[in-house]
Design a protein around this motif. Structure first.
Motif, PDB file in Angstrom:
ATOM      1  N   ILE A 277      57.859 -72.079 -10.120  1.00 22.13           N
ATOM      2  CA  ILE A 277      59.261 -72.136  -9.703  1.00 22.13           C
ATOM      3  C   ILE A 277      60.110 -71.125 -10.468  1.00 22.13           C
ATOM      4  O   ILE A 277      60.976 -70.462  -9.889  1.00 22.13           O
ATOM      5  CB  ILE A 277      59.831 -73.564  -9.903  1.00 22.13           C
ATOM      6  CG1 ILE A 277      59.018 -74.584  -9.095  1.00 22.13           C
ATOM      7  CG2 ILE A 277      61.296 -73.615  -9.510  1.00 22.13           C
ATOM      8  CD1 ILE A 277      59.010 -74.342  -7.609  1.00 22.13           C
TER       9      ILE A 277
ATOM     10  N   ARG B  84      59.762 -67.738  -8.913  1.00 20.58           N
ATOM     11  CA  ARG B  84      60.486 -67.663  -7.631  1.00 20.58           C
ATOM     12  C   ARG B  84      61.976 -67.432  -7.894  1.00 20.58           C
ATOM     13  O   ARG B  84      62.619 -66.600  -7.238  1.00 20.58           O
ATOM     14  CB  ARG B  84      60.306 -68.949  -6.826  1.00 20.58           C
ATOM     15  CG  ARG B  84      58.882 -69.323  -6.502  1.00 20.58           C
ATOM     16  CD  ARG B  84      58.827 -70.604  -5.678  1.00 20.58           C
ATOM     17  NE  ARG B  84      57.544 -71.272  -5.799  1.00 20.58           N
ATOM     18  CZ  ARG B  84      57.232 -72.417  -5.221  1.00 20.58           C
ATOM     19  NH1 ARG B  84      58.135 -73.044  -4.472  1.00 20.58           N
ATOM     20  NH2 ARG B  84      56.047 -72.978  -5.377  1.00 20.58           N
TER      21      ARG B  84
ATOM     22  N   ILE C 278      70.381 -71.713  -3.367  1.00 19.22           N
ATOM     23  CA  ILE C 278      68.937 -71.957  -3.480  1.00 19.22           C
ATOM     24  C   ILE C 278      68.500 -71.914  -4.937  1.00 19.22           C
ATOM     25  O   ILE C 278      67.719 -72.767  -5.397  1.00 19.22           O
ATOM     26  CB  ILE C 278      68.159 -70.917  -2.651  1.00 19.22           C
ATOM     27  CG1 ILE C 278      68.408 -71.134  -1.158  1.00 19.22           C
ATOM     28  CG2 ILE C 278      66.663 -70.999  -2.949  1.00 19.22           C
ATOM     29  CD1 ILE C 278      67.793 -70.056  -0.268  1.00 19.22           C
TER      30      ILE C 278
ATOM     31  N   LEU D  14      66.732 -75.261  -6.166  1.00 11.47           N
ATOM     32  CA  LEU D  14      65.281 -75.192  -6.006  1.00 11.47           C
ATOM     33  C   LEU D  14      64.493 -76.079  -6.965  1.00 11.47           C
ATOM     34  O   LEU D  14      63.544 -76.745  -6.528  1.00 11.47           O
ATOM     35  CB  LEU D  14      64.817 -73.735  -6.118  1.00 11.47           C
ATOM     36  CG  LEU D  14      63.319 -73.483  -5.924  1.00 11.47           C
ATOM     37  CD1 LEU D  14      62.843 -74.017  -4.578  1.00 11.47           C
ATOM     38  CD2 LEU D  14      63.007 -72.000  -6.064  1.00 11.47           C
TER      39      LEU D  14
ATOM     40  N   TRP E 288      64.628 -79.498  -5.396  1.00 11.25           N
ATOM     41  CA  TRP E 288      63.952 -79.580  -4.099  1.00 11.25           C
ATOM     42  C   TRP E 288      62.435 -79.624  -4.247  1.00 11.25           C
ATOM     43  O   TRP E 288      61.741 -80.299  -3.467  1.00 11.25           O
ATOM     44  CB  TRP E 288      64.304 -78.365  -3.235  1.00 11.25           C
ATOM     45  CG  TRP E 288      65.723 -78.298  -2.773  1.00 11.25           C
ATOM     46  CD1 TRP E 288      66.656 -79.289  -2.799  1.00 11.25           C
ATOM     47  CD2 TRP E 288      66.380 -77.149  -2.193  1.00 11.25           C
ATOM     48  NE1 TRP E 288      67.854 -78.844  -2.282  1.00 11.25           N
ATOM     49  CE2 TRP E 288      67.707 -77.543  -1.902  1.00 11.25           C
ATOM     50  CE3 TRP E 288      65.973 -75.856  -1.902  1.00 11.25           C
ATOM     51  CZ2 TRP E 288      68.632 -76.671  -1.328  1.00 11.25           C
ATOM     52  CZ3 TRP E 288      66.877 -74.980  -1.330  1.00 11.25           C
ATOM     53  CH2 TRP E 288      68.199 -75.380  -1.044  1.00 11.25           C
ATOM     54  N   SER E 289      61.916 -78.892  -5.209  1.00 13.77           N
ATOM     55  CA  SER E 289      60.461 -78.719  -5.331  1.00 13.77           C
ATOM     56  C   SER E 289      59.769 -79.878  -6.037  1.00 13.77           C
ATOM     57  O   SER E 289      58.534 -79.926  -6.083  1.00 13.77           O
ATOM     58  CB  SER E 289      60.146 -77.413  -6.061  1.00 13.77           C
ATOM     59  OG  SER E 289      60.758 -77.405  -7.344  1.00 13.77           O
TER      60      SER E 289
ATOM     61  N   THR F 227      64.505 -68.014   1.725  1.00 16.02           N
ATOM     62  CA  THR F 227      64.173 -69.438   1.829  1.00 16.02           C
ATOM     63  C   THR F 227      62.661 -69.628   1.813  1.00 16.02           C
ATOM     64  O   THR F 227      62.144 -70.542   1.158  1.00 16.02           O
ATOM     65  CB  THR F 227      64.772 -70.039   3.112  1.00 16.02           C
ATOM     66  OG1 THR F 227      66.165 -69.744   3.173  1.00 16.02           O
ATOM     67  CG2 THR F 227      64.582 -71.551   3.137  1.00 16.02           C
TER      68      THR F 227
ATOM     69  N   ALA G  25      61.466 -68.960  -1.670  1.00 12.31           N
ATOM     70  CA  ALA G  25      61.810 -70.111  -2.514  1.00 12.31           C
ATOM     71  C   ALA G  25      60.783 -71.223  -2.373  1.00 12.31           C
ATOM     72  O   ALA G  25      60.493 -71.939  -3.330  1.00 12.31           O
ATOM     73  CB  ALA G  25      63.194 -70.628  -2.148  1.00 12.31           C
TER      74      ALA G  25
ATOM     75  N   LYS H 282      68.246 -77.574   1.995  1.00  9.47           N
ATOM     76  CA  LYS H 282      66.974 -78.216   1.677  1.00  9.47           C
ATOM     77  C   LYS H 282      66.048 -78.232   2.886  1.00  9.47           C
ATOM     78  O   LYS H 282      64.827 -78.091   2.754  1.00  9.47           O
ATOM     79  CB  LYS H 282      67.209 -79.648   1.185  1.00  9.47           C
ATOM     80  CG  LYS H 282      65.931 -80.348   0.746  1.00  9.47           C
ATOM     81  CD  LYS H 282      66.205 -81.721   0.183  1.00  9.47           C
ATOM     82  CE  LYS H 282      64.903 -82.379  -0.276  1.00  9.47           C
ATOM     83  NZ  LYS H 282      65.146 -83.725  -0.859  1.00  9.47           N
TER      84      LYS H 282
ATOM     85  N   PHE I  57      63.955 -75.190   2.960  1.00  8.96           N
ATOM     86  CA  PHE I  57      62.839 -75.300   2.018  1.00  8.96           C
ATOM     87  C   PHE I  57      61.721 -76.155   2.612  1.00  8.96           C
ATOM     88  O   PHE I  57      60.537 -75.806   2.525  1.00  8.96           O
ATOM     89  CB  PHE I  57      63.337 -75.907   0.703  1.00  8.96           C
ATOM     90  CG  PHE I  57      62.243 -76.228  -0.279  1.00  8.96           C
ATOM     91  CD1 PHE I  57      61.718 -75.253  -1.109  1.00  8.96           C
ATOM     92  CD2 PHE I  57      61.739 -77.522  -0.369  1.00  8.96           C
ATOM     93  CE1 PHE I  57      60.702 -75.546  -2.010  1.00  8.96           C
ATOM     94  CE2 PHE I  57      60.728 -77.825  -1.271  1.00  8.96           C
ATOM     95  CZ  PHE I  57      60.207 -76.840  -2.095  1.00  8.96           C
TER      96      PHE I  57
END
Length: 472
Positions: free
Chosen positions: A30, A33, A82, A86, A89-90, A135, A138, A430, A433
């Motif tokens: 991450i 990214r 983002i 991120l 989200w991940s 995106t 990401a 989101k 993603f």
């Protein structure tokens, strides 16, 4: 590296290189990214003036305002969003395992899909190229980006943007329809296309041979409903902005207006007055973007000619400076007395033509919208909250904006996408993603797991327990 029809490097070779890179690093950390995205954001800011100049050359003339407001600022804003979101989200999403799978734990982990294809359009050649690419990056993917052949000057700057370390993660492809056709037939892990519904069907058909999932950002005829409670001057201001931004060459531009019969004349009068105030020099003004090409200009003038032949009335706010065929520039043309047999009521307009239809009852306006394909955007102008709620519940559209136009697309934390003929799938926020990620069901069991032994023995005790749990 850039590929076009004359390149010796084939699209397949480009794809295979990215696929090998992905397989060697199937989960890009991450933090790496985020570093890529931060560097890309800085480069966009550094190249701002070059981008503005290049897009203007491609259009024949495009206002710096249209490029900044519609292309550069939303892209930079999206990147910032983002980058901030991120890490959250991940994270794996823990889910309820249920008593039947106790004591195991279950979650959803988000895994990059592989090599993603993006086919960008010409109307917003910066935002609609970069936002889906970043995106996808990401989400940890590699990307192949097919740029529009109608924006060669912009493409040169975008090549600079995607040079150096970023080209290990995104390859830029150029070329015409033949290249686009070959591009869409590559075995991508996911393919995103932005453009017309007709071409979207071809892209989807091509992708189906590889069972490639697609996200289609299309368009169609986005209606505006003006309610009886509307402040007509404010409605006209909102409508004029939505129609004249980028000369109407926007997938979510207001396409036609449904207005109460008693307010139709007042609306036309307000639109003309506001146009005279803000675009008083017409096609000679520096605040009016050109139509992208001579072919598109002729398409628009053809709509007007055919509509007039079939009985429509064309209202021009200015007596002169409404058209310039040589520079393919066009001012606002309001069209009344329209009917569905007219081509301008069948095709997405993508230009500064505004058909206006009157209605007697709100349900008549809603029924008209429901009789046609679901639009990408629906606009409601008016202060009547019950009417707003009623329209939203009775119609199906990709997006809705109340007392505003266009800007709903720039909201970072919500998905964007169409429905039916206006599109398929979502990106932005989101949801973007998630679109470019594989949501993997992940069950983890520890050393203490009596369930396995009971399953292996086909235990009657287990069956009774499960019946007790599930059949009550």
């Amino acid at each position: 590296m850039t590929t076009d029809t004359s390149d010796t490097v084939s699209l397949t070779t480009q794809f295979d290189g990215l696929q090998d890179a992905f397989l060697s690093t199937p989960y890009l950390p991450i933090n790496k990214r985020i570093t890529l995205l931060k560097n890309l954001r800085l480069r966009i800011v550094e190249l701002e003036e070059e981008l503005v100049d290049a897009v203007s050359k491609d259009f024949g003339y495009r206002t710096a305002f249209d490029t900044l407001l519609g292309d550069i600022l939303p892209t930079v804003q999206t990147l910032a969003h983002i980058i901030k979101k991120l890490p959250n989200w991940s994270k794996p999403s823990n889910r309820a395992v249920g008593l039947s799978l106790w004591p195991s734990k279950v979650s959803v982990t988000y895994q990059p899909k592989g090599v993603v294809g993006v086919i960008a359009p010409w109307n917003y050649p910066i935002q609609l190229a970069i936002v889906p690419v970043v995106t996808a990056i990401a989400a940890g993917n590699r990307v192949m980006l097919k740029l529009s052949e109608f924006t060669p000057h912009t493409n040169v700057v975008l090549e600079k943007l995607f040079s150096d370390e970023i080209q290990e993660h995104c390859k830029v492809i150029q070329g015409g329809s033949e290249v686009a056709s070959e591009f869409s037939s590559l075995p991508f892990a996911h393919l995103l296309f932005t453009g017309s519904t007709a071409v979207g069907k071809l892209v989807m058909a091509s992708a189906s041979h590889n069972l490639t999932p697609v996200t289609l950002e299309l368009g169609g005829k986005s209606p505006v409903i003006i309610t009886e409670q509307a402040d007509i001057k404010k409605a006209a201001q909102t409508l004029l902005f939505g129609k004249m931004a980028n000369a109407g060459q926007i997938c979510v531009a207001p396409d036609y207006v449904l207005v109460p019969q008693a307010l139709e004349h007042q609306l036309i009068q307000q639109l003309c007055e506001l146009y005279k105030k803000h675009f008083k020099e017409g096609v000679e003004g520096k605040n009016l973007t050109s139509i992208i090409s001579d072919a598109h200009y002729k398409r628009l003038t053809g709509y007007l000619a055919q509509a007039q032949e079939l009985g429509a009335t064309i209202v021009k706010p200015l007596e002169q400076n409404q058209q310039d065929a040589e520079k393919h520039r066009m001012g606002l043309h309001i069209v009344t007395q329209v009917s569905d047999e007219m081509q301008l009521m069948q095709d997405e307009l993508f230009g500064p033509i505004l058909p206006i239809m009157s209605y007697n009852k709100l349900d008549d306006a809603i029924d008209y919208i429901k009789q046609h394909h679901h639009p990408l955007a629906l606009y409601i102008l008016g202060q009547d909250k019950p009417a707003q709620d009623y329209i939203i519940k009775q119609t199906l559209s990709g997006t809705v904006a109340v007392n505003d136009t266009l800007v709903q697309v720039t909201a970072d934390d919500v998905p964007f996408g169409g429905v039916g003929h206006s599109g398929m799938g979502h990106y932005h926020g989101k949801e973007g993603f998630l679109t470019f990620s594989h949501a993997k069901n992940t069950l983890v069991s520890g050393s203490f797991n009596p369930r396995v032994g009971m399953l292996l023995k086909q235990s009657n005790v287990l069956i009774k327990l499960l019946k007790w749990l599930y059949i009550k």
